[in-house]
Design a protein around this motif. Structure first.
Motif, PDB file in Angstrom:
ATOM      1  N   PRO A  28       3.799  12.057 -18.989  1.00 51.40           N
ATOM      2  CA  PRO A  28       2.517  12.752 -19.065  1.00 51.40           C
ATOM      3  C   PRO A  28       1.353  11.764 -18.956  1.00 51.40           C
ATOM      4  O   PRO A  28       1.358  10.720 -19.619  1.00 51.40           O
ATOM      5  N   GLY A  29       0.382  12.081 -18.094  1.00 52.89           N
ATOM      6  CA  GLY A  29      -0.758  11.184 -17.883  1.00 52.89           C
ATOM      7  C   GLY A  29      -0.469  10.041 -16.930  1.00 52.89           C
ATOM      8  O   GLY A  29      -1.363   9.247 -16.622  1.00 52.89           O
ATOM      9  N   GLY A  30       0.765   9.957 -16.438  1.00 52.15           N
ATOM     10  CA  GLY A  30       1.133   8.871 -15.528  1.00 52.15           C
ATOM     11  C   GLY A  30       0.571   9.064 -14.131  1.00 52.15           C
ATOM     12  O   GLY A  30       0.176  10.164 -13.740  1.00 52.15           O
ATOM     13  N   LYS A  31       0.537   7.976 -13.380  1.00 56.01           N
ATOM     14  CA  LYS A  31      -0.050   8.010 -12.038  1.00 56.01           C
ATOM     15  C   LYS A  31       0.904   7.406 -11.002  1.00 56.01           C
ATOM     16  O   LYS A  31       1.589   6.416 -11.272  1.00 56.01           O
ATOM     17  N   ALA A  32       0.878   8.001  -9.814  1.00 54.87           N
ATOM     18  CA  ALA A  32       1.530   7.385  -8.649  1.00 54.87           C
ATOM     19  C   ALA A  32       0.492   6.553  -7.904  1.00 54.87           C
ATOM     20  O   ALA A  32      -0.636   7.006  -7.693  1.00 54.87           O
ATOM     21  N   ILE A  33       0.855   5.345  -7.545  1.00 49.90           N
ATOM     22  CA  ILE A  33      -0.048   4.451  -6.813  1.00 49.90           C
ATOM     23  C   ILE A  33       0.692   3.957  -5.585  1.00 49.90           C
ATOM     24  O   ILE A  33       1.817   3.448  -5.695  1.00 49.90           O
ATOM     25  N   PHE A  34       0.075   4.133  -4.430  1.00 49.43           N
ATOM     26  CA  PHE A  34       0.806   3.815  -3.190  1.00 49.43           C
ATOM     27  C   PHE A  34      -0.126   3.200  -2.160  1.00 49.43           C
ATOM     28  O   PHE A  34      -1.304   3.537  -2.048  1.00 49.43           O
ATOM     29  N   ILE A  35       0.450   2.290  -1.418  1.00 47.90           N
ATOM     30  CA  ILE A  35      -0.272   1.533  -0.392  1.00 47.90           C
ATOM     31  C   ILE A  35       0.558   1.596   0.875  1.00 47.90           C
ATOM     32  O   ILE A  35       1.789   1.490   0.815  1.00 47.90           O
ATOM     33  N   ASP A  36      -0.104   1.760   2.002  1.00 50.07           N
ATOM     34  CA  ASP A  36       0.684   1.811   3.243  1.00 50.07           C
ATOM     35  C   ASP A  36      -0.211   1.597   4.463  1.00 50.07           C
ATOM     36  O   ASP A  36      -1.421   1.401   4.320  1.00 50.07           O
ATOM     37  N   ASP A  37       0.424   1.617   5.617  1.00 46.82           N
ATOM     38  CA  ASP A  37      -0.287   1.485   6.886  1.00 46.82           C
ATOM     39  C   ASP A  37      -1.002   2.767   7.258  1.00 46.82           C
ATOM     40  O   ASP A  37      -0.407   3.842   7.208  1.00 46.82           O
ATOM     41  N   GLY A  38      -2.241   2.664   7.676  1.00 48.55           N
ATOM     42  CA  GLY A  38      -2.939   3.781   8.292  1.00 48.55           C
ATOM     43  C   GLY A  38      -2.651   3.849   9.779  1.00 48.55           C
ATOM     44  O   GLY A  38      -1.869   3.050  10.317  1.00 48.55           O
ATOM     45  N   PRO A  39      -3.268   4.805  10.454  1.00 45.31           N
ATOM     46  CA  PRO A  39      -3.003   5.008  11.892  1.00 45.31           C
ATOM     47  C   PRO A  39      -3.247   3.769  12.750  1.00 45.31           C
ATOM     48  O   PRO A  39      -2.561   3.577  13.762  1.00 45.31           O
ATOM     49  N   ALA A  40      -4.190   2.911  12.354  1.00 45.10           N
ATOM     50  CA  ALA A  40      -4.491   1.740  13.179  1.00 45.10           C
ATOM     51  C   ALA A  40      -3.291   0.801  13.304  1.00 45.10           C
ATOM     52  O   ALA A  40      -3.175   0.048  14.273  1.00 45.10           O
TER      53      ALA A  40
END
Lengths: 217, 217
Positions: B136-148
Protein backbone atom coordinates in the motif's frame (compact mmCIF):
# COMPACT_ATOMS: atom_id res chain seq x y z
CA UNK A 1 7.30 -16.46 -34.76
CA UNK A 2 5.06 -16.39 -31.72
CA UNK A 3 5.76 -14.44 -28.57
CA UNK A 4 7.03 -17.45 -26.63
CA UNK A 5 9.66 -18.16 -29.27
CA UNK A 6 10.54 -14.48 -29.49
CA UNK A 7 10.89 -14.24 -25.70
CA UNK A 8 13.07 -17.35 -25.68
CA UNK A 9 15.32 -15.77 -28.30
CA UNK A 10 15.33 -12.55 -26.27
CA UNK A 11 16.55 -14.47 -23.21
CA UNK A 12 19.20 -16.17 -25.34
CA UNK A 13 20.34 -12.78 -26.58
CA UNK A 14 20.86 -11.35 -23.12
CA UNK A 15 22.70 -14.48 -22.01
CA UNK A 16 25.04 -14.31 -25.00
CA UNK A 17 25.34 -10.53 -24.99
CA UNK A 18 26.27 -10.10 -21.33
CA UNK A 19 30.00 -9.41 -21.85
CA UNK A 20 29.40 -7.07 -24.81
CA UNK A 21 26.59 -5.26 -23.04
CA UNK A 22 28.95 -3.96 -20.38
CA UNK A 23 31.76 -3.18 -22.79
CA UNK A 24 31.40 0.62 -22.74
CA UNK A 25 32.09 0.44 -18.99
CA UNK A 26 34.97 -1.95 -19.36
CA UNK A 27 36.59 -0.06 -22.22
CA UNK A 28 36.12 3.26 -20.50
CA UNK A 29 37.57 2.02 -17.24
CA UNK A 30 40.51 0.21 -18.86
CA UNK A 31 41.37 3.30 -20.87
CA UNK A 32 41.01 5.57 -17.83
CA UNK A 33 43.48 3.35 -16.00
CA UNK A 34 45.93 3.48 -18.89
CA UNK A 35 45.51 7.25 -19.32
CA UNK A 36 46.53 7.64 -15.68
CA UNK A 37 50.07 6.44 -16.48
CA UNK A 38 50.73 9.89 -17.96
CA UNK A 39 51.08 11.16 -14.39
CA UNK A 40 54.06 8.87 -13.81
CA UNK A 41 55.90 9.69 -17.05
CA UNK A 42 58.50 12.43 -17.59
CA UNK A 43 56.19 14.65 -19.66
CA UNK A 44 57.77 18.11 -19.56
CA UNK A 45 58.14 21.41 -21.34
CA UNK A 46 56.96 21.73 -24.90
CA UNK A 47 55.34 18.48 -25.99
CA UNK A 48 54.81 17.17 -29.51
CA UNK A 49 52.01 14.60 -29.69
CA UNK A 50 52.08 12.48 -32.84
CA UNK A 51 48.82 10.92 -34.07
CA UNK A 52 46.71 12.47 -31.34
CA UNK A 53 43.56 10.84 -32.72
CA UNK A 54 40.40 11.95 -30.92
CA UNK A 55 42.54 13.59 -28.25
CA UNK A 56 42.11 11.01 -25.52
CA UNK A 57 45.65 11.69 -24.26
CA UNK A 58 45.93 15.38 -25.08
CA UNK A 59 44.32 16.87 -21.94
CA UNK A 60 46.53 14.73 -19.69
CA UNK A 61 49.61 15.88 -21.58
CA UNK A 62 48.47 19.51 -21.47
CA UNK A 63 48.10 19.31 -17.70
CA UNK A 64 51.81 18.52 -17.37
CA UNK A 65 53.30 20.46 -20.31
CA UNK A 66 54.14 24.07 -21.06
CA UNK A 67 52.57 23.54 -24.49
CA UNK A 68 51.25 20.68 -26.60
CA UNK A 69 51.42 20.52 -30.38
CA UNK A 70 49.14 17.66 -31.43
CA UNK A 71 49.33 16.33 -34.99
CA UNK A 72 46.99 13.97 -36.81
CA UNK A 73 46.15 13.25 -40.46
CA UNK A 74 42.39 12.85 -40.01
CA UNK A 75 40.15 15.93 -40.00
CA UNK A 76 37.33 14.06 -38.32
CA UNK A 77 39.35 12.90 -35.31
CA UNK A 78 40.84 16.37 -34.90
CA UNK A 79 37.33 17.81 -34.63
CA UNK A 80 36.67 15.49 -31.69
CA UNK A 81 40.10 16.20 -30.20
CA UNK A 82 39.45 19.96 -30.30
CA UNK A 83 36.09 19.45 -28.58
CA UNK A 84 37.77 17.42 -25.83
CA UNK A 85 40.69 19.78 -25.23
CA UNK A 86 39.93 23.24 -23.91
CA UNK A 87 43.45 24.23 -22.85
CA UNK A 88 44.81 27.36 -24.52
CA UNK A 89 48.30 25.82 -24.55
CA UNK A 90 47.29 23.12 -27.04
CA UNK A 91 47.65 23.59 -30.79
CA UNK A 92 46.35 21.07 -33.32
CA UNK A 93 47.94 20.47 -36.72
CA UNK A 94 46.42 18.40 -39.53
CA UNK A 95 49.22 16.66 -41.39
CA UNK A 96 50.25 13.26 -42.74
CA UNK A 97 52.93 12.14 -40.31
CA UNK A 98 54.83 10.39 -43.09
CA UNK A 99 55.26 13.72 -44.86
CA UNK A 100 55.26 16.26 -42.03
CA UNK A 101 58.52 17.65 -40.72
CA UNK A 102 58.49 19.23 -37.24
CA UNK A 103 59.16 22.97 -37.55
CA UNK A 104 61.00 23.14 -34.22
CA UNK A 105 62.30 20.91 -31.44
CA UNK A 106 60.41 19.71 -28.38
CA UNK A 107 61.22 18.54 -24.87
CA UNK A 108 58.92 15.54 -25.21
CA UNK A 109 57.67 13.66 -28.25
CA UNK A 110 54.70 11.53 -27.22
CA UNK A 111 52.75 8.98 -29.26
CA UNK A 112 50.15 6.54 -27.98
CA UNK A 113 48.96 3.69 -30.21
CA UNK A 114 50.79 5.11 -33.20
CA UNK A 115 53.98 3.06 -33.38
CA UNK A 116 51.94 -0.06 -34.18
CA UNK A 117 50.56 1.72 -37.26
CA UNK A 118 53.96 2.58 -38.75
CA UNK A 119 55.07 0.09 -41.44
CA UNK A 120 58.27 -1.71 -40.36
CA UNK A 121 60.15 -0.49 -43.46
CA UNK A 122 59.49 3.09 -42.34
CA UNK A 123 60.50 2.64 -38.72
CA UNK A 124 64.14 3.79 -39.15
CA UNK A 125 62.96 7.00 -40.85
CA UNK A 126 60.26 7.43 -38.21
CA UNK A 127 62.75 7.19 -35.35
CA UNK A 128 65.04 9.64 -37.17
CA UNK A 129 62.16 12.10 -37.42
CA UNK A 130 61.45 11.69 -33.70
CA UNK A 131 65.12 12.18 -32.92
CA UNK A 132 65.30 15.32 -35.04
CA UNK A 133 62.20 16.68 -33.26
CA UNK A 134 63.79 16.35 -29.81
CA UNK A 135 65.64 19.20 -28.12
CA UNK A 136 68.86 18.27 -26.28
CA UNK A 137 67.93 16.18 -23.26
CA UNK A 138 64.47 15.55 -24.68
CA UNK A 139 62.67 12.22 -24.49
CA UNK A 140 60.37 10.17 -26.68
CA UNK A 141 57.54 8.58 -24.73
CA UNK A 142 55.33 5.99 -26.38
CA UNK A 143 52.53 3.64 -25.45
CA UNK A 144 51.11 0.88 -27.59
CA UNK A 145 49.68 -2.61 -27.85
CA UNK A 146 51.89 -5.55 -27.03
CA UNK A 147 51.59 -8.98 -28.68
CA UNK A 148 48.63 -10.00 -26.49
CA UNK A 149 46.48 -7.37 -28.22
CA UNK A 150 46.57 -9.41 -31.43
CA UNK A 151 43.80 -11.53 -29.93
CA UNK A 152 41.45 -8.54 -30.26
CA UNK A 153 42.21 -7.81 -33.92
CA UNK A 154 41.37 -9.48 -37.19
CA UNK A 155 45.00 -9.95 -38.14
CA UNK A 156 45.53 -10.31 -41.90
CA UNK A 157 48.00 -12.94 -42.97
CA UNK A 158 50.11 -13.17 -46.13
CA UNK A 159 50.43 -9.39 -46.36
CA UNK A 160 53.74 -7.69 -47.26
CA UNK A 161 53.21 -5.38 -44.26
CA UNK A 162 51.69 -6.54 -40.96
CA UNK A 163 48.06 -5.50 -41.19
CA UNK A 164 44.67 -5.96 -39.61
CA UNK A 165 41.09 -5.55 -40.75
CA UNK A 166 38.87 -3.02 -39.02
CA UNK A 167 35.10 -2.95 -39.48
CA UNK A 168 32.74 -0.06 -38.92
CA UNK A 169 29.09 -0.20 -37.93
CA UNK A 170 27.95 0.32 -41.51
CA UNK A 171 29.74 -2.87 -42.54
CA UNK A 172 32.59 -1.11 -44.31
CA UNK A 173 36.03 -2.69 -43.92
CA UNK A 174 39.48 -1.11 -43.88
CA UNK A 175 42.94 -2.57 -43.81
CA UNK A 176 45.29 -0.82 -41.43
CA UNK A 177 48.95 -1.31 -40.56
CA UNK A 178 49.21 -3.12 -37.23
CA UNK A 179 52.52 -4.28 -35.82
CA UNK A 180 52.39 -5.84 -32.35
CA UNK A 181 55.83 -4.92 -31.06
CA UNK A 182 57.18 -6.90 -28.17
CA UNK A 183 59.13 -4.96 -25.59
CA UNK A 184 62.40 -6.90 -25.92
CA UNK A 185 62.63 -6.74 -29.72
CA UNK A 186 61.71 -3.08 -29.71
CA UNK A 187 64.35 -2.39 -27.07
CA UNK A 188 66.95 -4.25 -29.12
CA UNK A 189 65.99 -2.45 -32.35
CA UNK A 190 66.11 0.99 -30.76
CA UNK A 191 69.38 0.21 -29.01
CA UNK A 192 70.86 -0.85 -32.35
CA UNK A 193 69.84 2.55 -33.71
CA UNK A 194 71.78 4.22 -30.89
CA UNK A 195 68.86 5.06 -28.60
CA UNK A 196 68.84 4.66 -24.84
CA UNK A 197 65.54 3.02 -24.04
CA UNK A 198 63.51 1.64 -21.16
CA UNK A 199 60.27 -0.20 -21.87
CA UNK A 200 57.88 -1.44 -19.25
CA UNK A 201 54.77 -3.50 -19.85
CA UNK A 202 51.39 -2.93 -18.25
CA UNK A 203 48.32 -5.10 -18.80
CA UNK A 204 49.03 -5.97 -22.43
CA UNK A 205 50.44 -2.55 -23.29
CA UNK A 206 54.00 -1.31 -23.31
CA UNK A 207 55.24 2.09 -22.21
CA UNK A 208 58.59 3.29 -23.53
CA UNK A 209 60.88 6.15 -22.58
CA UNK A 210 63.74 6.70 -24.99
CA UNK A 211 66.53 9.18 -25.60
CA UNK A 212 68.01 9.49 -29.08
CA UNK A 213 71.64 8.97 -30.03
CA UNK A 214 73.48 12.16 -29.09
CA UNK A 215 75.08 12.37 -32.54
CA UNK A 216 71.63 12.76 -34.05
CA UNK A 217 70.50 15.32 -31.46
CA UNK B 1 48.94 -3.78 -51.72
CA UNK B 2 51.93 -1.54 -51.17
CA UNK B 3 52.55 0.53 -48.07
CA UNK B 4 51.34 3.78 -49.65
CA UNK B 5 47.98 2.26 -50.51
CA UNK B 6 47.77 0.63 -47.09
CA UNK B 7 48.57 3.91 -45.36
CA UNK B 8 45.95 5.70 -47.47
CA UNK B 9 43.39 3.12 -46.41
CA UNK B 10 44.55 3.51 -42.81
CA UNK B 11 43.94 7.26 -43.00
CA UNK B 12 40.52 6.64 -44.54
CA UNK B 13 39.71 4.27 -41.68
CA UNK B 14 40.49 6.79 -38.99
CA UNK B 15 38.52 9.49 -40.80
CA UNK B 16 35.48 7.21 -41.09
CA UNK B 17 35.89 5.64 -37.65
CA UNK B 18 36.16 8.85 -35.64
CA UNK B 19 32.64 8.79 -34.16
CA UNK B 20 32.75 5.06 -33.37
CA UNK B 21 36.25 5.30 -31.91
CA UNK B 22 35.03 7.52 -29.11
CA UNK B 23 31.85 5.60 -28.49
CA UNK B 24 32.88 3.94 -25.22
CA UNK B 25 33.30 7.44 -23.77
CA UNK B 26 30.02 8.71 -25.17
CA UNK B 27 28.04 5.65 -24.08
CA UNK B 28 29.61 5.64 -20.65
CA UNK B 29 28.94 9.33 -20.10
CA UNK B 30 25.37 9.22 -21.42
CA UNK B 31 24.59 6.27 -19.18
CA UNK B 32 26.22 7.89 -16.15
CA UNK B 33 24.01 10.93 -16.70
CA UNK B 34 20.90 8.79 -16.94
CA UNK B 35 21.89 6.69 -13.90
CA UNK B 36 22.05 9.92 -11.90
CA UNK B 37 18.27 10.38 -12.21
CA UNK B 38 17.86 7.70 -9.54
CA UNK B 39 18.81 10.36 -6.99
CA UNK B 40 15.73 12.40 -7.92
CA UNK B 41 13.24 9.53 -7.88
CA UNK B 42 11.14 8.34 -4.93
CA UNK B 43 13.13 5.12 -4.41
CA UNK B 44 12.32 3.99 -0.87
CA UNK B 45 12.06 1.06 1.49
CA UNK B 46 12.22 -2.44 0.08
CA UNK B 47 12.81 -2.28 -3.66
CA UNK B 48 12.08 -4.91 -6.29
CA UNK B 49 14.17 -4.45 -9.44
CA UNK B 50 12.79 -6.30 -12.46
CA UNK B 51 15.21 -7.30 -15.25
CA UNK B 52 18.27 -5.96 -13.46
CA UNK B 53 20.53 -7.05 -16.33
CA UNK B 54 24.21 -6.52 -15.59
CA UNK B 55 23.28 -4.48 -12.52
CA UNK B 56 23.98 -1.04 -13.89
CA UNK B 57 21.14 0.43 -11.79
CA UNK B 58 21.33 -1.86 -8.78
CA UNK B 59 24.03 -0.04 -6.74
CA UNK B 60 22.21 3.28 -7.15
CA UNK B 61 18.99 1.68 -5.95
CA UNK B 62 20.76 -0.01 -3.05
CA UNK B 63 22.15 3.34 -1.92
CA UNK B 64 18.62 4.63 -1.41
CA UNK B 65 16.74 1.49 -0.37
CA UNK B 66 16.39 -0.60 2.77
CA UNK B 67 16.80 -3.67 0.56
CA UNK B 68 16.89 -4.52 -3.13
CA UNK B 69 15.63 -7.76 -4.64
CA UNK B 70 16.93 -7.84 -8.23
CA UNK B 71 15.49 -10.37 -10.67
CA UNK B 72 16.72 -11.38 -14.12
CA UNK B 73 16.32 -14.43 -16.36
CA UNK B 74 19.91 -14.56 -17.63
CA UNK B 75 22.59 -16.29 -15.56
CA UNK B 76 25.37 -14.50 -17.38
CA UNK B 77 24.13 -10.97 -16.70
CA UNK B 78 23.50 -11.86 -13.06
CA UNK B 79 27.14 -12.90 -12.71
CA UNK B 80 28.16 -9.42 -13.84
CA UNK B 81 25.50 -7.79 -11.67
CA UNK B 82 26.78 -9.63 -8.60
CA UNK B 83 30.34 -8.50 -9.37
CA UNK B 84 29.18 -4.90 -9.65
CA UNK B 85 27.06 -4.86 -6.49
CA UNK B 86 28.78 -5.34 -3.16
CA UNK B 87 25.97 -4.19 -0.88
CA UNK B 88 24.80 -6.77 1.66
CA UNK B 89 21.23 -5.49 1.30
CA UNK B 90 20.95 -6.69 -2.31
CA UNK B 91 19.64 -10.13 -3.20
CA UNK B 92 19.65 -11.50 -6.74
CA UNK B 93 17.07 -13.96 -8.07
CA UNK B 94 17.30 -15.82 -11.38
CA UNK B 95 13.81 -16.18 -12.82
CA UNK B 96 11.81 -15.71 -16.01
CA UNK B 97 9.80 -12.57 -15.33
CA UNK B 98 6.88 -13.92 -17.36
CA UNK B 99 6.60 -16.85 -14.97
CA UNK B 100 7.87 -15.47 -11.66
CA UNK B 101 5.45 -14.34 -8.99
CA UNK B 102 6.78 -11.95 -6.31
CA UNK B 103 6.77 -13.74 -2.95
CA UNK B 104 6.02 -10.54 -1.00
CA UNK B 105 5.18 -6.87 -1.52
CA UNK B 106 7.61 -4.02 -1.99
CA UNK B 107 7.62 -0.26 -1.47
CA UNK B 108 9.13 0.35 -4.91
CA UNK B 109 9.08 -1.75 -8.07
CA UNK B 110 11.78 -0.45 -10.43
CA UNK B 111 12.54 -1.51 -14.00
CA UNK B 112 14.88 0.23 -16.41
CA UNK B 113 14.83 -0.73 -20.09
CA UNK B 114 12.53 -3.64 -19.44
CA UNK B 115 9.09 -2.31 -20.40
CA UNK B 116 10.19 -2.04 -24.04
CA UNK B 117 10.97 -5.78 -24.03
CA UNK B 118 7.49 -6.84 -22.86
CA UNK B 119 5.21 -7.94 -25.75
CA UNK B 120 2.17 -5.62 -25.99
CA UNK B 121 -0.25 -8.54 -25.54
CA UNK B 122 1.35 -9.24 -22.16
CA UNK B 123 1.36 -5.67 -20.89
CA UNK B 124 -1.97 -5.87 -18.98
CA UNK B 125 -0.75 -8.97 -17.13
CA UNK B 126 2.61 -7.32 -16.55
CA UNK B 127 1.05 -4.25 -14.97
CA UNK B 128 -1.16 -6.50 -12.82
CA UNK B 129 1.93 -8.32 -11.59
CA UNK B 130 3.60 -5.02 -10.76
CA UNK B 131 0.48 -3.85 -8.98
CA UNK B 132 0.27 -7.06 -6.94
CA UNK B 133 3.94 -6.64 -5.99
CA UNK B 134 3.38 -3.19 -4.50
CA UNK B 135 2.65 -2.60 -0.84
CA UNK B 136 0.00 0.00 0.00
CA UNK B 137 1.34 3.43 -1.00
CA UNK B 138 4.08 1.82 -3.09
CA UNK B 139 5.18 3.12 -6.47
CA UNK B 140 6.33 1.66 -9.77
CA UNK B 141 9.27 3.55 -11.27
CA UNK B 142 10.38 2.81 -14.80
CA UNK B 143 12.83 4.15 -17.33
CA UNK B 144 13.05 3.21 -20.98
CA UNK B 145 13.66 4.26 -24.56
CA UNK B 146 11.27 6.68 -26.21
CA UNK B 147 10.44 6.66 -29.92
CA UNK B 148 13.66 8.49 -30.85
CA UNK B 149 15.67 5.42 -29.81
CA UNK B 150 14.29 3.51 -32.80
CA UNK B 151 16.94 5.24 -34.89
CA UNK B 152 19.60 3.20 -33.05
CA UNK B 153 17.97 -0.19 -33.59
CA UNK B 154 17.51 -2.51 -36.54
CA UNK B 155 13.74 -2.48 -36.26
CA UNK B 156 12.11 -5.55 -37.82
CA UNK B 157 8.99 -4.89 -39.83
CA UNK B 158 6.08 -7.20 -40.62
CA UNK B 159 6.40 -8.97 -37.26
CA UNK B 160 3.36 -9.90 -35.16
CA UNK B 161 5.13 -8.36 -32.14
CA UNK B 162 7.29 -5.23 -32.38
CA UNK B 163 10.82 -6.55 -32.60
CA UNK B 164 14.37 -5.57 -33.39
CA UNK B 165 17.48 -7.41 -34.49
CA UNK B 166 20.54 -7.40 -32.25
CA UNK B 167 23.96 -8.52 -33.46
CA UNK B 168 26.89 -9.74 -31.41
CA UNK B 169 30.57 -9.50 -32.20
CA UNK B 170 30.71 -13.09 -33.39
CA UNK B 171 28.14 -12.29 -36.08
CA UNK B 172 25.27 -14.05 -34.36
CA UNK B 173 21.86 -12.39 -34.60
CA UNK B 174 18.93 -12.40 -32.21
CA UNK B 175 15.42 -11.05 -32.48
CA UNK B 176 14.23 -9.30 -29.35
CA UNK B 177 10.96 -7.66 -28.42
CA UNK B 178 11.33 -3.89 -28.67
CA UNK B 179 8.41 -1.53 -28.21
CA UNK B 180 9.22 2.18 -28.31
CA UNK B 181 6.54 3.54 -26.01
CA UNK B 182 5.73 7.19 -26.28
CA UNK B 183 4.98 8.99 -23.03
CA UNK B 184 1.47 10.12 -23.91
CA UNK B 185 0.18 6.76 -25.14
CA UNK B 186 1.73 5.00 -22.18
CA UNK B 187 0.14 7.52 -19.81
CA UNK B 188 -3.25 6.99 -21.47
CA UNK B 189 -2.93 3.21 -21.39
CA UNK B 190 -1.94 3.11 -17.73
CA UNK B 191 -4.64 5.59 -16.80
CA UNK B 192 -7.20 3.38 -18.58
CA UNK B 193 -5.98 0.49 -16.39
CA UNK B 194 -6.68 2.61 -13.30
CA UNK B 195 -3.13 3.72 -12.54
CA UNK B 196 -2.11 7.22 -11.48
CA UNK B 197 0.91 8.04 -13.58
CA UNK B 198 3.39 10.82 -14.28
CA UNK B 199 5.88 10.40 -17.12
CA UNK B 200 8.64 12.82 -17.93
CA UNK B 201 11.03 12.60 -20.85
CA UNK B 202 14.76 13.15 -20.72
CA UNK B 203 17.08 13.07 -23.73
CA UNK B 204 15.21 10.39 -25.66
CA UNK B 205 14.27 8.39 -22.58
CA UNK B 206 11.15 8.47 -20.46
CA UNK B 207 10.94 8.18 -16.70
CA UNK B 208 7.65 7.11 -15.17
CA UNK B 209 6.30 7.12 -11.63
CA UNK B 210 3.02 5.28 -11.22
CA UNK B 211 0.68 4.16 -8.46
CA UNK B 212 -1.66 1.23 -9.04
CA UNK B 213 -5.42 1.26 -8.81
CA UNK B 214 -6.32 1.03 -5.13
CA UNK B 215 -8.80 -1.77 -5.83
CA UNK B 216 -5.92 -3.91 -7.03
CA UNK B 217 -3.65 -3.00 -4.14
Amino acid sequence: MDDDALLAEQRAYYRAAAPEYDRPYAEYEALQQLLAVVDDLPIAGDVLELACGTGQWTPGLAARARSVTAVDAATEVLTLARARTTSSTVQFIEADLFQWQPPRRYDTVFFAFWLSHVPPTRLPDFWNTVSAALAPGGKAIFIDDGPAAAAYEEVLTNQPTPAALRRLDDGSQYRIVKVFHDAQTLTDDLTALGWTVQIQTKAGNFIGIAEPPTTAG
